[in-house]
Design a protein around this motif. Structure first.
Motif, short mmCIF file in Angstrom:
data_model
loop_
_atom_site.label_atom_id
_atom_site.label_comp_id
_atom_site.label_asym_id
_atom_site.label_seq_id
_atom_site.Cartn_x
_atom_site.Cartn_y
_atom_site.Cartn_z
N ASP A 196 0.83 -1.21 0.00
CA ASP A 196 0.00 0.00 0.00
C ASP A 196 0.87 1.26 0.00
O ASP A 196 0.58 2.22 -0.72
N GLU A 197 1.91 1.26 0.81
CA GLU A 197 2.81 2.43 0.86
C GLU A 197 3.55 2.59 -0.46
O GLU A 197 3.67 3.69 -0.98
N LEU A 198 4.04 1.49 -0.99
CA LEU A 198 4.72 1.55 -2.29
C LEU A 198 3.77 2.04 -3.38
O LEU A 198 4.15 2.84 -4.23
N ARG A 199 2.54 1.57 -3.35
CA ARG A 199 1.55 1.99 -4.33
C ARG A 199 1.25 3.48 -4.18
O ARG A 199 1.16 4.21 -5.18
N ARG A 200 1.14 3.96 -2.94
CA ARG A 200 0.89 5.38 -2.70
C ARG A 200 2.02 6.23 -3.28
O ARG A 200 1.78 7.23 -3.95
N LEU A 201 3.25 5.80 -3.04
CA LEU A 201 4.40 6.53 -3.56
C LEU A 201 4.47 6.46 -5.08
O LEU A 201 4.74 7.46 -5.75
N ALA A 202 4.20 5.30 -5.61
CA ALA A 202 4.23 5.13 -7.07
C ALA A 202 3.14 5.99 -7.72
O ALA A 202 3.38 6.64 -8.74
N ASP A 203 1.97 6.01 -7.10
CA ASP A 203 0.87 6.81 -7.64
C ASP A 203 1.18 8.30 -7.62
O ASP A 203 0.63 9.07 -8.41
N SER A 204 2.07 8.71 -6.70
CA SER A 204 2.44 10.13 -6.64
C SER A 204 3.61 10.44 -7.56
O SER A 204 4.12 11.56 -7.56
N GLY A 205 4.05 9.43 -8.34
CA GLY A 205 5.07 9.67 -9.35
C GLY A 205 6.47 9.18 -9.01
O GLY A 205 7.40 9.43 -9.77
N LEU B 156 7.47 -1.93 -6.42
CA LEU B 156 6.13 -2.51 -6.42
C LEU B 156 6.00 -3.56 -7.51
O LEU B 156 5.49 -4.65 -7.27
N ALA B 157 6.51 -3.24 -8.68
CA ALA B 157 6.47 -4.20 -9.80
C ALA B 157 7.25 -5.47 -9.47
O ALA B 157 6.80 -6.58 -9.76
N GLU B 158 8.42 -5.31 -8.83
CA GLU B 158 9.22 -6.48 -8.45
C GLU B 158 8.49 -7.35 -7.44
O GLU B 158 8.53 -8.58 -7.53
N LEU B 159 7.85 -6.71 -6.47
CA LEU B 159 7.18 -7.48 -5.43
C LEU B 159 5.89 -8.14 -5.90
O LEU B 159 5.47 -9.14 -5.32
N THR B 160 5.28 -7.58 -6.91
CA THR B 160 3.99 -8.15 -7.38
C THR B 160 4.13 -8.97 -8.64
O THR B 160 3.15 -9.53 -9.13
#
Length: 86
Positions: free
Chosen positions: A63-72, A80-84
């Motif tokens: 969730d934190e990685l997604r939040r950061l990724a979504d903010s650019g 996130l891509a590596e973990l998923t």
């Protein structure tokens, strides 16, 4: 480090003391204190953002990685891509 010491460091950091910011990042990273790292990153510290990504990755906090990724944040998106990635 006491709460009083941390408060003094936070005050110094808020007043532009780069050394205080670095110390706070190091301490927060050691404690896994994502809230402190998030606050510092949102204040403009790229080092804090990098440390936040590292801690989030270690904890598997998608969730934190997604939040950061979504903010650019590209690094967060890559982690996130590596973990998923199946």
């Amino acid at each position: 480090m006491t709460e009083s010491d941390l408060s003094a460091l936070r005050e110094r950091a808020a007043n532009g003391d780069a050394t205080a910011v670095d110390i706070l990042i190091e301490l927060a990273g050691e404690r896994g204190d994502m809230a402190e790292l998030r606050r510092l990153a949102e204040g403009g510290s790229s080092d804090a953002a990098d440390q936040l990504i590292e801690v989030a990755t270690e904890l598997g906090d998608l969730d934190e990685l997604r939040r950061l990724a979504d903010s650019g944040n590209i690094t967060a998106a890559e982690q996130l891509a590596e973990l998923t990635d199946d």
